[in-house]
Scaffold this motif. Sequence first.
Motif, PDB file in Angstrom:
ATOM      1  N   PRO A 373      -1.310  44.808  48.243  1.00 19.56           N
ATOM      2  CA  PRO A 373      -0.697  43.599  47.691  1.00 19.56           C
ATOM      3  C   PRO A 373      -0.609  43.657  46.163  1.00 19.56           C
ATOM      4  N   LEU A 374       0.274  42.850  45.607  1.00 19.79           N
ATOM      5  CA  LEU A 374       0.412  42.719  44.160  1.00 19.79           C
ATOM      6  C   LEU A 374      -0.719  41.850  43.628  1.00 19.79           C
ATOM      7  N   TYR A 375      -1.082  42.070  42.359  1.00 22.67           N
ATOM      8  CA  TYR A 375      -2.040  41.188  41.712  1.00 22.67           C
ATOM      9  C   TYR A 375      -1.364  39.851  41.431  1.00 22.67           C
ATOM     10  N   ASN A 376      -2.097  38.779  41.665  1.00 24.23           N
ATOM     11  CA  ASN A 376      -1.569  37.430  41.439  1.00 24.23           C
ATOM     12  C   ASN A 376      -1.868  37.013  40.002  1.00 24.23           C
ATOM     13  N   MET A 377      -0.843  36.943  39.192  1.00 26.13           N
ATOM     14  CA  MET A 377      -1.008  36.649  37.771  1.00 26.13           C
ATOM     15  C   MET A 377      -0.883  35.149  37.472  1.00 26.13           C
ATOM     16  N   SER A 378      -0.564  34.355  38.464  1.00 25.15           N
ATOM     17  CA  SER A 378      -0.233  32.951  38.216  1.00 25.15           C
ATOM     18  C   SER A 378      -1.404  32.138  37.684  1.00 25.15           C
ATOM     19  N   GLY A 379      -2.638  32.566  37.987  1.00 21.76           N
ATOM     20  CA  GLY A 379      -3.802  31.800  37.545  1.00 21.76           C
ATOM     21  C   GLY A 379      -4.311  32.171  36.169  1.00 21.76           C
ATOM     22  N   ILE A 380      -3.711  33.156  35.519  1.00 25.96           N
ATOM     23  CA  ILE A 380      -4.166  33.575  34.187  1.00 25.96           C
ATOM     24  C   ILE A 380      -3.805  32.505  33.166  1.00 25.96           C
ATOM     25  N   SER A 381      -4.792  32.097  32.364  1.00 27.16           N
ATOM     26  CA  SER A 381      -4.568  31.053  31.372  1.00 27.16           C
ATOM     27  C   SER A 381      -4.932  31.467  29.949  1.00 27.16           C
ATOM     28  N   VAL A 382      -5.467  32.670  29.773  1.00 20.90           N
ATOM     29  CA  VAL A 382      -5.848  33.144  28.436  1.00 20.90           C
ATOM     30  C   VAL A 382      -4.595  33.458  27.615  1.00 20.90           C
ATOM     31  N   PRO A 383      -4.478  32.953  26.394  1.00 21.53           N
ATOM     32  CA  PRO A 383      -3.335  33.299  25.540  1.00 21.53           C
ATOM     33  C   PRO A 383      -3.254  34.807  25.311  1.00 21.53           C
ATOM     34  N   ILE A 384      -2.050  35.354  25.409  1.00 19.79           N
ATOM     35  CA  ILE A 384      -1.847  36.801  25.306  1.00 19.79           C
ATOM     36  C   ILE A 384      -0.869  37.112  24.179  1.00 19.79           C
ATOM     37  N   TYR A 385      -1.262  38.084  23.354  1.00 17.28           N
ATOM     38  CA  TYR A 385      -0.398  38.618  22.303  1.00 17.28           C
ATOM     39  C   TYR A 385      -0.215  40.099  22.600  1.00 17.28           C
ATOM     40  N   LEU A 386       1.004  40.511  22.864  1.00 18.69           N
ATOM     41  CA  LEU A 386       1.294  41.873  23.323  1.00 18.69           C
ATOM     42  C   LEU A 386       1.966  42.677  22.214  1.00 18.69           C
ATOM     43  N   PHE A 387       1.472  43.904  21.999  1.00 20.30           N
ATOM     44  CA  PHE A 387       2.046  44.828  21.016  1.00 20.30           C
ATOM     45  C   PHE A 387       2.478  46.101  21.744  1.00 20.30           C
ATOM     46  N   TYR A 388       3.683  46.590  21.436  1.00 20.47           N
ATOM     47  CA  TYR A 388       4.159  47.812  22.074  1.00 20.47           C
ATOM     48  C   TYR A 388       4.936  48.662  21.063  1.00 20.47           C
ATOM     49  N   GLY A 389       5.021  49.977  21.350  1.00 20.37           N
ATOM     50  CA  GLY A 389       5.709  50.912  20.464  1.00 20.37           C
ATOM     51  C   GLY A 389       7.001  51.419  21.083  1.00 20.37           C
TER      52      GLY A 389
END
Length: 474
Positions: A373-389
């Motif tokens: 099964p896929l991971y259920n991301m709907s319950g995540i509430s922590v603020p996220i700042y994403l950096f990519y190259g």
Amino acid sequence: MKIKSKLLWCSSLLLIAILCGQKFLSRFEGFRSSIRKCAPYKPFQFDITFSHRKECLKIVEESQSSDKMHMTSEDTIDEIRLRGYNASSHTLLTKDGYYLTIYRISGGMNSPPRKGKKPVLLFHGFLMTGASWIIQPGSRNLAFTLVDAGYEVWLGNSRGTSPSQKHISLDANKDIDYWNFGSVQLSTIDLPLTIDLILQETSSDKLYYVCHSMSCGALLVGLADVPELNDKIEASFLLAPPSHYGSVYNPAFLLFPPILGTPWQDVWFRLMGGRINGKSGAFRTALGLTTEKVCGWSFMRCGICDNFLFALFGADPEQMDYNNLPNIMRKLMDNGAIKPFLHGLQVDEACAFQRFDYGASKNLLEYGSPKPPLYNMSGISVPIYLFYGENDNLVTPWDAERLRNAMPPDVMRGFHKVEWPKFNHVDFMIAKDADILVYNKIRDIIDEIEADKICYLQQNSSSVCKSEGCAGEK
């Protein structure tokens, strides 16, 4: 002189093998494209270059003549102390018998240790350790940047790495069962235990979490599977997060997918003893030398050691600190379990953030369905700042966007493309301008969040925000 001659021949043969291997491996690209669910971001290639060699030799020679060498030590705690910071180590015992070692940097000359400092946990990528956060010279490291800014910094070391390789009954060098762990153990056992210890030791209710590569995936799994973790993290900063692999064009990922789900997967696991050893054992065995000593010679740094990294992760000679390359080679590679690596290959092939695929029959026992099964991301509430190259061949811009789109809209607070077109996967740790391009932005965001909290408290206590220009004011 014999050693140098032998090194030159070995290195030349290695480069020839890489160039020949490019044509050989490219044949797998068509096969792999037929089984993977997403297209690669770019065609496969070994990205090596010699255009910078003359300039590199000049830089190294000038550095050696001026005795300009970076301070390093075999022991991470000793090195942190030599650099003028207060450091200690803590040991944790997991419920399944693994001992974890984490490093604490409580202060320095610019910000002495004191109670009440906000903790920041830095976690390393695959085949790295907490020492990867102090690769850079001086205050260019994120760890020291944050300590100087008044925060208390903790460096995690995942199970299986050199600092965290002890067990109550198993020997990592003899017992293959020691390495029989995957992402789920890192995310749901080790990470919560580490965070709880830090909060207890600092008397804090929350911490900031900064991760590179694999440890970002571990965080997302932890937040999905251990809901209470969401209440313990103020904000998270994901540097090249690998959760939504799918458009990878890294050579290591191209080489291995044909064995996935076949008997050869278990054969390879046993032949490798359950782990990937990224340390300098091969050089030591063949030549009696460690990787960092090999890369200490100018002719090895400029064209061989640098191209080894470029071939794996993408060429970026302008951001390579050639004076620091021996130190980079020593701190960048360590031990890692094979199962998390295989999990990454599966995620890339399926183009989905899914649980480990044991095969249809075992999946039925484990998950109640033939497919993971896929991971259920709907319950995540922590603020996220994403950096990519842009030049990251492991976590491509496409995959970064897929993660952004998979998160709850109110969770994704920042989506930052690094403002350097050649920025690759390991540049987050080793680039000369990593502080300007990434680290200082993380520090500024944390400062703003902390200022915002102070402003909120002032508003609640006096109905007036006395801090002019609070980050939370609209």
